[in-house]
Design a protein around this motif. Structure first.
Motif, PDB file in Angstrom:
ATOM      1  N   ALA A  62       0.831  -1.212   0.000  1.00 20.79           N
ATOM      2  CA  ALA A  62       0.000   0.000   0.000  1.00 20.79           C
ATOM      3  C   ALA A  62       0.863   1.260   0.000  1.00 20.79           C
ATOM      4  O   ALA A  62       0.436   2.301  -0.511  1.00 20.79           O
ATOM      5  N   SER A  63       2.086   1.164   0.528  1.00 18.89           N
ATOM      6  CA  SER A  63       2.964   2.342   0.618  1.00 18.89           C
ATOM      7  C   SER A  63       3.679   2.669  -0.692  1.00 18.89           C
ATOM      8  O   SER A  63       4.268   3.739  -0.825  1.00 18.89           O
ATOM      9  N   LEU A  64       3.625   1.763  -1.659  1.00 17.37           N
ATOM     10  CA  LEU A  64       4.356   1.950  -2.918  1.00 17.37           C
ATOM     11  C   LEU A  64       3.596   2.845  -3.895  1.00 17.37           C
ATOM     12  O   LEU A  64       2.371   2.943  -3.838  1.00 17.37           O
ATOM     13  N   GLN A  65       4.335   3.453  -4.806  1.00 17.08           N
ATOM     14  CA  GLN A  65       3.738   4.260  -5.863  1.00 17.08           C
ATOM     15  C   GLN A  65       3.063   3.344  -6.878  1.00 17.08           C
ATOM     16  O   GLN A  65       3.611   2.297  -7.231  1.00 17.08           O
ATOM     17  N   PRO A  66       1.893   3.746  -7.399  1.00 18.78           N
ATOM     18  CA  PRO A  66       1.230   2.917  -8.416  1.00 18.78           C
ATOM     19  C   PRO A  66       2.025   2.924  -9.716  1.00 18.78           C
ATOM     20  O   PRO A  66       2.889   3.787  -9.915  1.00 18.78           O
ATOM     21  N   PRO A  67       1.728   1.967 -10.594  1.00 14.69           N
ATOM     22  CA  PRO A  67       2.394   1.975 -11.903  1.00 14.69           C
ATOM     23  C   PRO A  67       2.155   3.299 -12.617  1.00 14.69           C
ATOM     24  O   PRO A  67       1.115   3.933 -12.427  1.00 14.69           O
ATOM     25  N   GLU A  68       3.129   3.717 -13.419  1.00 17.98           N
ATOM     26  CA  GLU A  68       2.962   4.953 -14.198  1.00 17.98           C
ATOM     27  C   GLU A  68       1.864   4.770 -15.231  1.00 17.98           C
ATOM     28  O   GLU A  68       1.691   3.683 -15.787  1.00 17.98           O
ATOM     29  N   LYS A  69       1.144   5.853 -15.464  1.00 14.85           N
ATOM     30  CA  LYS A  69       0.057   5.829 -16.445  1.00 14.85           C
ATOM     31  C   LYS A  69       0.633   5.550 -17.828  1.00 14.85           C
ATOM     32  O   LYS A  69       1.632   6.135 -18.226  1.00 14.85           O
ATOM     33  N   LYS A  70      -0.025   4.639 -18.565  1.00 14.27           N
ATOM     34  CA  LYS A  70       0.415   4.291 -19.914  1.00 14.27           C
ATOM     35  C   LYS A  70      -0.355   5.134 -20.940  1.00 14.27           C
ATOM     36  O   LYS A  70      -1.530   5.425 -20.736  1.00 14.27           O
ATOM     37  N   ALA A  71       0.316   5.465 -22.031  1.00 15.60           N
ATOM     38  CA  ALA A  71      -0.355   6.177 -23.122  1.00 15.60           C
ATOM     39  C   ALA A  71      -1.457   5.284 -23.685  1.00 15.60           C
ATOM     40  O   ALA A  71      -1.257   4.076 -23.861  1.00 15.60           O
ATOM     41  N   ASP A  72      -2.613   5.862 -23.936  1.00 17.71           N
ATOM     42  CA  ASP A  72      -3.752   5.092 -24.444  1.00 17.71           C
ATOM     43  C   ASP A  72      -3.654   4.968 -25.959  1.00 17.71           C
ATOM     44  O   ASP A  72      -3.792   5.941 -26.684  1.00 17.71           O
ATOM     45  N   ASP A  73      -3.420   3.750 -26.418  1.00 17.57           N
ATOM     46  CA  ASP A  73      -3.275   3.496 -27.857  1.00 17.57           C
ATOM     47  C   ASP A  73      -4.617   3.228 -28.542  1.00 17.57           C
ATOM     48  O   ASP A  73      -4.668   3.002 -29.741  1.00 17.57           O
ATOM     49  N   ASN A  74      -5.725   3.230 -27.771  1.00 17.77           N
ATOM     50  CA  ASN A  74      -7.034   2.985 -28.356  1.00 17.77           C
ATOM     51  C   ASN A  74      -8.101   3.749 -27.561  1.00 17.77           C
ATOM     52  O   ASN A  74      -8.873   3.158 -26.804  1.00 17.77           O
ATOM     53  N   PRO A  75      -8.139   5.088 -27.737  1.00 15.47           N
ATOM     54  CA  PRO A  75      -9.096   5.897 -26.966  1.00 15.47           C
ATOM     55  C   PRO A  75     -10.560   5.517 -27.205  1.00 15.47           C
ATOM     56  O   PRO A  75     -11.381   5.679 -26.311  1.00 15.47           O
ATOM     57  N   ASP A  76     -10.885   5.003 -28.386  1.00 12.54           N
ATOM     58  CA  ASP A  76     -12.272   4.589 -28.642  1.00 12.54           C
ATOM     59  C   ASP A  76     -12.659   3.419 -27.747  1.00 12.54           C
ATOM     60  O   ASP A  76     -13.764   3.374 -27.202  1.00 12.54           O
ATOM     61  N   LEU A  77     -11.734   2.462 -27.575  1.00 12.83           N
ATOM     62  CA  LEU A  77     -11.992   1.322 -26.698  1.00 12.83           C
ATOM     63  C   LEU A  77     -12.106   1.801 -25.248  1.00 12.83           C
ATOM     64  O   LEU A  77     -12.964   1.332 -24.500  1.00 12.83           O
ATOM     65  N   SER A  78     -11.254   2.748 -24.862  1.00 18.07           N
ATOM     66  CA  SER A  78     -11.333   3.310 -23.508  1.00 18.07           C
ATOM     67  C   SER A  78     -12.674   3.999 -23.272  1.00 18.07           C
ATOM     68  O   SER A  78     -13.247   3.887 -22.183  1.00 18.07           O
ATOM     69  N   ALA A  79     -13.171   4.704 -24.276  1.00 15.79           N
ATOM     70  CA  ALA A  79     -14.470   5.372 -24.140  1.00 15.79           C
ATOM     71  C   ALA A  79     -15.575   4.345 -23.904  1.00 15.79           C
ATOM     72  O   ALA A  79     -16.462   4.547 -23.061  1.00 15.79           O
ATOM     73  N   LYS A  80     -15.508   3.222 -24.609  1.00 22.00           N
ATOM     74  CA  LYS A  80     -16.492   2.148 -24.397  1.00 22.00           C
ATOM     75  C   LYS A  80     -16.334   1.555 -23.000  1.00 22.00           C
ATOM     76  O   LYS A  80     -17.319   1.227 -22.337  1.00 22.00           O
ATOM     77  N   GLY A  81     -15.083   1.419 -22.546  1.00 24.32           N
ATOM     78  CA  GLY A  81     -14.824   0.903 -21.205  1.00 24.32           C
ATOM     79  C   GLY A  81     -15.331   1.846 -20.130  1.00 24.32           C
ATOM     80  O   GLY A  81     -15.907   1.408 -19.134  1.00 24.32           O
ATOM     81  N   LYS A  82     -15.137   3.140 -20.342  1.00 25.53           N
ATOM     82  CA  LYS A  82     -15.620   4.143 -19.383  1.00 25.53           C
ATOM     83  C   LYS A  82     -17.138   4.071 -19.278  1.00 25.53           C
ATOM     84  O   LYS A  82     -17.701   4.126 -18.174  1.00 25.53           O
ATOM     85  N   GLN A  83     -17.779   3.911 -20.417  1.00 22.55           N
ATOM     86  CA  GLN A  83     -19.238   3.797 -20.453  1.00 22.55           C
ATOM     87  C   GLN A  83     -19.694   2.514 -19.733  1.00 22.55           C
ATOM     88  O   GLN A  83     -20.644   2.542 -18.947  1.00 22.55           O
ATOM     89  N   ALA A  84     -18.996   1.412 -19.979  1.00 22.36           N
ATOM     90  CA  ALA A  84     -19.341   0.146 -19.318  1.00 22.36           C
ATOM     91  C   ALA A  84     -19.131   0.257 -17.808  1.00 22.36           C
ATOM     92  O   ALA A  84     -19.945  -0.227 -17.018  1.00 22.36           O
ATOM     93  N   ALA A  85     -18.044   0.914 -17.389  1.00 17.60           N
ATOM     94  CA  ALA A  85     -17.759   1.092 -15.956  1.00 17.60           C
ATOM     95  C   ALA A  85     -18.860   1.919 -15.289  1.00 17.60           C
ATOM     96  O   ALA A  85     -19.301   1.596 -14.186  1.00 17.60           O
ATOM     97  N   ALA A  86     -19.311   2.962 -15.978  1.00 15.25           N
ATOM     98  CA  ALA A  86     -20.390   3.797 -15.433  1.00 15.25           C
ATOM     99  C   ALA A  86     -21.690   2.997 -15.357  1.00 15.25           C
ATOM    100  O   ALA A  86     -22.399   3.032 -14.345  1.00 15.25           O
ATOM    101  N   GLY A  87     -21.981   2.258 -16.400  1.00 19.86           N
ATOM    102  CA  GLY A  87     -23.209   1.460 -16.454  1.00 19.86           C
ATOM    103  C   GLY A  87     -23.250   0.354 -15.417  1.00 19.86           C
ATOM    104  O   GLY A  87     -24.321  -0.006 -14.920  1.00 19.86           O
ATOM    105  N   ARG A  88     -22.105  -0.182 -15.066  1.00 18.29           N
ATOM    106  CA  ARG A  88     -22.026  -1.268 -14.066  1.00 18.29           C
ATOM    107  C   ARG A  88     -21.744  -0.729 -12.667  1.00 18.29           C
ATOM    108  O   ARG A  88     -21.570  -1.494 -11.744  1.00 18.29           O
TER     109      ARG A  88
END
Length: 176
Positions: free
Chosen positions: A81-107
């Motif tokens: 818990a004391s460690l730093q999280p992994p560094e954010k990765k560049a999103d190579d598929n923003p359209d897929l992320s948008a669908k994932g964000k929508q699914a996360a909100a819906g669920r």
């Protein structure tokens, strides 16, 4: 008798057992193996207890957890818990992320995992987790292969997910 406070240096020393699979500083480089860095303390502790009790099954984890006592588990939870999280990765598929964000909100994923998906208490951090591991975890919850912790809630949520939604969720969360 009150429980002893966690000892982060002792947890770091015990985490030497974990580096081979979960990576240096808790950031996994191994396929289908989660990063443990910045996971909530209680989440780490409960998962180790589930593995040790056999409620959560893993041939790789079994010989490790058999060596851990309750103080080790407490210390490992505090250390990761004391460690730093992994560094954010560049999103190579923003359209897929948008669908994932929508699914996360819906669920309503954020209702347990928080709006930041950083997790809390006994609920896992999803933000920045390995995408392949998130895919595996969601598929395991959907099939009933994974138990432990929020199993009932996760099984209910994952059971109705389509494969497309699973892929979109995993991609979205891995790139937060």
């Amino acid at each position: 008798m009150p429980s002893a406070a966690a000892d982060i240096p002792a947890g770091k020393e015990k985490a030497e057992l974990c580096i081979g699979c979960h990576g240096e500083n808790g950031i996994s480089q191994m396929e289908n193996t989660p990063s443990l860095a910045a996971q909530p303390d209680q989440f780490i502790q409960w998962q180790l207890i589930f593995f040790r009790a056999g409620t959560r099954k893993s041939e790789e984890m079994k010989p490790i957890v058999e060596q851990l006592d309750n103080n080790d588990i407490r210390n490992l939870g505090a250390y990761f818990a004391s460690l730093q999280p992994p560094e954010k990765k560049a999103d190579d598929n923003p359209d897929l992320s948008a669908k994932g964000k929508q699914a996360a909100a819906g669920r309503r994923c954020a209702s347990c995992h928080l709006d930041s998906y950083a997790g809390t208490k006994a609920v896992s951090r999803l933000a920045g987790q390995r995408e392949d591991y998130l895919l595996k975890a969601l598929r395991d919850y959907k099939s009933g292969a994974r138990a432990g912790g929020g199993m009932a809630a996760m099984a209910e949520v994952a059971y109705s997910l389509s494969e497309e939604e699973i892929e979109a969720l995993a991609h979205y969360l891995a790139h937060l």
